[in-house]
Scaffold this motif. Structure first.
Motif, PDB file in Angstrom:
ATOM      1  N   LYS A  34       0.798  -1.205  -0.129  1.00 14.20           N
ATOM      2  CA  LYS A  34      -0.008  -0.046   0.020  1.00 14.20           C
ATOM      3  C   LYS A  34       0.867   1.347  -0.013  1.00 14.20           C
ATOM      4  N   LYS A  35       1.930   1.374   0.607  1.00 17.77           N
ATOM      5  CA  LYS A  35       2.731   2.246   0.824  1.00 17.77           C
ATOM      6  C   LYS A  35       3.569   2.584  -0.394  1.00 17.77           C
ATOM      7  N   ASN A  36       4.130   1.468  -1.052  1.00 21.16           N
ATOM      8  CA  ASN A  36       4.621   1.783  -2.440  1.00 21.16           C
ATOM      9  C   ASN A  36       3.706   2.049  -3.552  1.00 21.16           C
ATOM     10  N   VAL A  37       2.358   1.631  -3.320  1.00 19.09           N
ATOM     11  CA  VAL A  37       1.406   2.290  -4.338  1.00 19.09           C
ATOM     12  C   VAL A  37       1.125   3.655  -4.112  1.00 19.09           C
ATOM     13  N   ALA A  38       0.961   4.091  -2.805  1.00 22.14           N
ATOM     14  CA  ALA A  38       0.822   5.513  -2.587  1.00 22.14           C
ATOM     15  C   ALA A  38       2.091   6.347  -3.135  1.00 22.14           C
ATOM     16  N   VAL A  39       2.913   5.851  -2.988  1.00 29.66           N
ATOM     17  CA  VAL A  39       4.399   6.586  -3.117  1.00 29.66           C
ATOM     18  C   VAL A  39       4.293   7.045  -4.696  1.00 29.66           C
ATOM     19  N   VAL A  40       4.256   5.790  -5.350  1.00 31.34           N
ATOM     20  CA  VAL A  40       4.346   5.957  -6.854  1.00 31.34           C
ATOM     21  C   VAL A  40       3.100   6.724  -7.437  1.00 31.34           C
ATOM     22  N   VAL A  41       1.899   6.669  -6.940  1.00 35.42           N
ATOM     23  CA  VAL A  41       0.824   7.514  -7.315  1.00 35.42           C
ATOM     24  C   VAL A  41       1.243   9.007  -7.085  1.00 35.42           C
ATOM     25  N   ALA A  42       2.036   9.252  -6.054  1.00 34.58           N
ATOM     26  CA  ALA A  42       2.215  10.648  -5.318  1.00 34.58           C
ATOM     27  C   ALA A  42       3.198  11.111  -6.348  1.00 34.58           C
ATOM     28  N   LEU A  43       4.330  10.321  -6.890  1.00 32.44           N
ATOM     29  CA  LEU A  43       5.018  10.876  -7.866  1.00 32.44           C
ATOM     30  C   LEU A  43       4.240  11.233  -9.040  1.00 32.44           C
ATOM     31  N   VAL A  44       3.641  10.299  -9.611  1.00 32.90           N
ATOM     32  CA  VAL A  44       3.117  10.399 -10.754  1.00 32.90           C
ATOM     33  C   VAL A  44       2.020  11.666 -10.844  1.00 32.90           C
ATOM     34  N   ALA A  45       1.290  11.848  -9.635  1.00 30.07           N
ATOM     35  CA  ALA A  45       0.631  12.806  -9.475  1.00 30.07           C
ATOM     36  C   ALA A  45       1.193  14.265  -9.626  1.00 30.07           C
TER      37      ALA A  45
END
Length: 106
Positions: A34-45
């Motif tokens: 979940k943390k990895n997904v959140a970080v990747v989504v934040a970087l893309v955003a």
């Protein structure tokens, strides 16, 4: 775009991002996934925020680009931990948008 504008835009996107990320997250995933997904989504955003606020030419300014991306990341992690998780809104969205397991007929 100024540094303050960059931080503001990043913080605004990041503050709401956990609610969008919750649509993708699944309750069964480990905390690390979940943390990895959140970080990747934040970087893309963050990249999308840079392009949206300053256009693609904005990427020529490395410090503003990094400031915006890091603002999105910091705001998303902070608001999730301090607002969205304690109010159970993000976990609720996560649960409601997750596919339900079909019970096998016996």
């Amino acid at each position: 775009m100024t540094t303050l504008d960059s931080i503001t835009a990043g913080a605004q996107v990041g503050a709401l991002l956990p609610l969008l990320t919750a649509v993708v997250q699944r309750p069964a995933w480990s905390a690390q996934v979940k943390k990895n997904v959140a970080v990747v989504v934040a970087l893309v955003a963050g990249v999308i925020t840079v392009a949206g606020t300053g256009g693609w030419a904005q990427f020529q300014h490395g410090s503003l680009t990094m400031t915006t991306i890091l603002a999105v990341l910091a705001a998303s992690q902070t608001t999730y931990d301090l607002v969205w998780k304690p109010t159970t809104l993000a976990p609720l969205i996560e649960s409601v948008t997750s596919p339900k397991r079909v019970e096998q007929a016996g």
